[in-house]
Design an enzyme around this catalytic site. Structure first.
Site, PDB file in Angstrom:
ATOM      1  N   LYS A 256       9.073  24.093 -15.748  1.00 47.95           N
ATOM      2  CA  LYS A 256       8.706  22.734 -15.320  1.00 47.95           C
ATOM      3  C   LYS A 256       9.363  21.631 -16.162  1.00 47.95           C
ATOM      4  CE  LYS A 256       5.552  23.736 -12.067  1.00 47.95           C
ATOM      5  NZ  LYS A 256       4.826  24.907 -12.448  1.00 47.95           N
TER       6      LYS A 256
ATOM      7  N   GLU B  93       0.919  15.213 -10.552  1.00 44.98           N
ATOM      8  CA  GLU B  93      -0.117  16.135 -10.097  1.00 44.98           C
ATOM      9  C   GLU B  93       0.118  17.442 -10.822  1.00 44.98           C
ATOM     10  OE1 GLU B  93       2.776  15.926  -8.613  1.00 44.98           O
ATOM     11  OE2 GLU B  93       3.226  18.066  -8.585  1.00 44.98           O
TER      12      GLU B  93
ATOM     13  N   SER C 174       9.559  32.698 -14.772  1.00 42.56           N
ATOM     14  CA  SER C 174       9.304  31.250 -14.722  1.00 42.56           C
ATOM     15  C   SER C 174       8.418  30.726 -15.841  1.00 42.56           C
ATOM     16  CB  SER C 174       8.715  30.871 -13.363  1.00 42.56           C
ATOM     17  OG  SER C 174       7.522  31.582 -13.106  1.00 42.56           O
TER      18      SER C 174
HETATM   19  C1  LIG Z   1       4.261  25.862 -11.496  1.00 35.36           C
HETATM   20  C2  LIG Z   1       4.694  27.237 -11.719  1.00 35.36           C
HETATM   21  C3  LIG Z   1       5.205  28.035 -10.672  1.00 35.36           C
HETATM   22  C4  LIG Z   1       5.251  27.578  -9.242  1.00 35.36           C
HETATM   23  O1  LIG Z   1       5.964  26.413  -9.001  1.00 35.36           O
HETATM   24  P1  LIG Z   1       7.375  26.415  -8.305  1.00 35.36           P
HETATM   25  O2  LIG Z   1       7.648  24.990  -8.036  1.00 35.36           O
HETATM   26  O3  LIG Z   1       7.249  27.232  -7.046  1.00 35.36           O
HETATM   27  O4  LIG Z   1       8.331  27.021  -9.246  1.00 35.36           O
HETATM   28  C5  LIG Z   1       5.673  29.294 -10.968  1.00 35.36           C
HETATM   29  N1  LIG Z   1       5.618  29.790 -12.224  1.00 35.36           N
HETATM   30  C6  LIG Z   1       5.118  29.080 -13.247  1.00 35.36           C
HETATM   31  C7  LIG Z   1       5.080  29.691 -14.601  1.00 35.36           C
HETATM   32  C8  LIG Z   1       4.635  27.781 -13.031  1.00 35.36           C
HETATM   33  O5  LIG Z   1       4.148  27.088 -14.064  1.00 35.36           O
END
Ligand SMILES: *Cc1c(COP(=O)(O)O)cnc(C)c1O
Length: 393
Positions: free
Chosen positions: A89, A111, A377
């Site tokens: 993020k 948000e 992620s």
């Molecule tokens: C917010 C988040 C997601 C999902 O958001 P995307 O916009 O689909 O990437 C996935 N993994 C993590 C660790 C997150 O914090």
């Protein structure tokens, strides 16, 4: 095939800017300027300097040997979990805070679902000394308490969203409402590739650093810059767009997006948008979303707050419709088990969102040794309570 945005703000049939009149000047201003601002050399220099010194990029591309041995193929993990604040993020919020400064905005709203985007926004607001207000569903405030504390530590104000399922969609509604009331001094940092044009394209461009690095790193490690498969979980779809971006035109690279099936796709407790959704407009763009016959948004469900969203970004809707990427889904249980397996085999505790992507390895078969890149992620620290309850740790 063109996978990118056109001049009208559409990806094929999806996208556009469906916004209340009050926001038109804001969005229009952003639309006219975003490309000039973000590709200005001084902006790029500042953006990449911060990604390096503040976020800690490039994030490593890690050869996961024990996962590879288990699945009989070569698996690399793109370590977005090692970024400052623990997820992808921050790539987007660093970009957007620099943009907000150039637009002369003094007040930032956002948000958040899992709290990762709220934390990433509070972080860059502290870095740049800007006021920060984060909208968060009441349910998410409870299940992601450590992230709420982090935001408050950094001076952000966290406002609960108490309507609907009290999760991400409702927090997004509240943030939109705030922006309508404060159109002049406020920039809204949307946390995924959703929202009215130019947000989906802009956020994808900021996150595309993930695939830009992946290509270089693969080339260094294997001599070839394209893998056979790229996997990522999808809430709104920003980490997936980030790791897909520079592979979109390499048609041999198979792109797989993993949605949250919750308790089962057809259980009534799910967030598997491409399975359950239809074309519709949500949060300012036309995409695919979960809705009833008469167009009411269906409350989504997933054990992971970050995937608990009834839509996907318009670029994903396009990639789905033209079959450039494959959209699949994974249940809560499958994800949690995959998270545990990754922890045991690699010493990496993934976010439960990410664990959905890892779980899909169970359903793949590989003819010979293939190269698979998975976007890791985020890290699982924020989800420890969920893991503890599930496994009785
Ligand atoms: C917010 C988040 C997601 C999902 O958001 P995307 O916009 O689909 O990437 C996935 N993994 C993590 C660790 C997150 O914090």
């Amino acid at each position: 095939m063109n996978y990118h945005v056109n001049e009208k703000g559409y990806f094929g049939d999806f996208g556009g800017a469906y916004t209340p009149e009050m926001l038109y000047p804001n969005i229009e201003n952003l639309r006219k300027q975003y490309l000039d601002i973000i590709y200005e050399p001084k902006f790029q220099e500042e953006f990449h300097q911060l990604l390096k010194d503040y976020v800690g990029r490039p994030s490593p591309l890690f050869l996961a040997e024990r996962l590879s041995a288990k699945y009989g193929t070569t698996i690399y993990l793109k370590r977005e979990d090692l970024n400052h604040t623990g997820a992808h993020k921050i790539n987007n919020t660093v970009g957007q805070i620099l943009l907000a400064s150039r637009l002369g905005k003094k007040r930032i709203i956002a948000e958040t679902g899992a709290g990762q985007h709220g934390v990433a926004t509070a972080t860059v607001c502290a870095l740049k000394g800007l006021e920060c207000i984060v909208y968060m569903g009441e349910v998410d405030i409870k299940r992601q308490a450590p992230n709420v504390a982090r935001m408050k530590m950094m001076g952000a104000k966290v406002i609960p969203a108490t309507s609907g399922s009290k999760t991400l969609k409702d927090a997004t509604n509240e943030a939109m409402r705030d922006w309508i009331n404060n159109p002049v001094d406020t920039h809204y940092i949307i946390g995924s590739v959703v929202g009215p044009h130019p947000y989906p394209d802009m956020v994808a461009r900021f996150q595309s650093v993930i695939s830009e690095e992946t290509k270089k790193q693969l080339k260094e490690k294997t001599g070839i810059e394209t893998p056979d498969y790229v996997l990522a979980c999808v809430g709104g779809g920003s980490n997936a767009m980030g790791i897909f971006y520079h592979f979109l035109d390499d048609e041999d690279v198979k792109l797989i997006a993993i949605e949250a099936a919750g308790k089962g796709v057809y259980s009534g407790k799910s967030a598997a948008t491409t399975f359950l959704g239809k074309e519709g407009v949500l949060h300012g763009s036309k995409s695919i979303l979960m809705q009833t016959e008469d167009g009411q948004v269906i409350e989504p469900y997933s054990i992971s707050a970050g995937l608990d969203y009834p839509g996907i970004g318009p670029q994903h809707a396009h990639l789905f419709k033209v079959n450039r990427a494959k959209y699949v889904s994974i249940t809560d249980d499958e994800a949690i088990q995959a998270g545990k397996l990754c922890a045991e085999l690699e010493g990496i505790i993934p976010a439960i969102e990410t664990a959905h992507a890892l779980a899909y390895l169970e359903e793949m078969t590989f003819a010979g040794n293939k190269t698979v890149v998975i976007c890791l992620s985020g890290r699982g620290d924020k989800d420890l309570n969920t893991y503890m309850n599930y496994f009785d740790l």
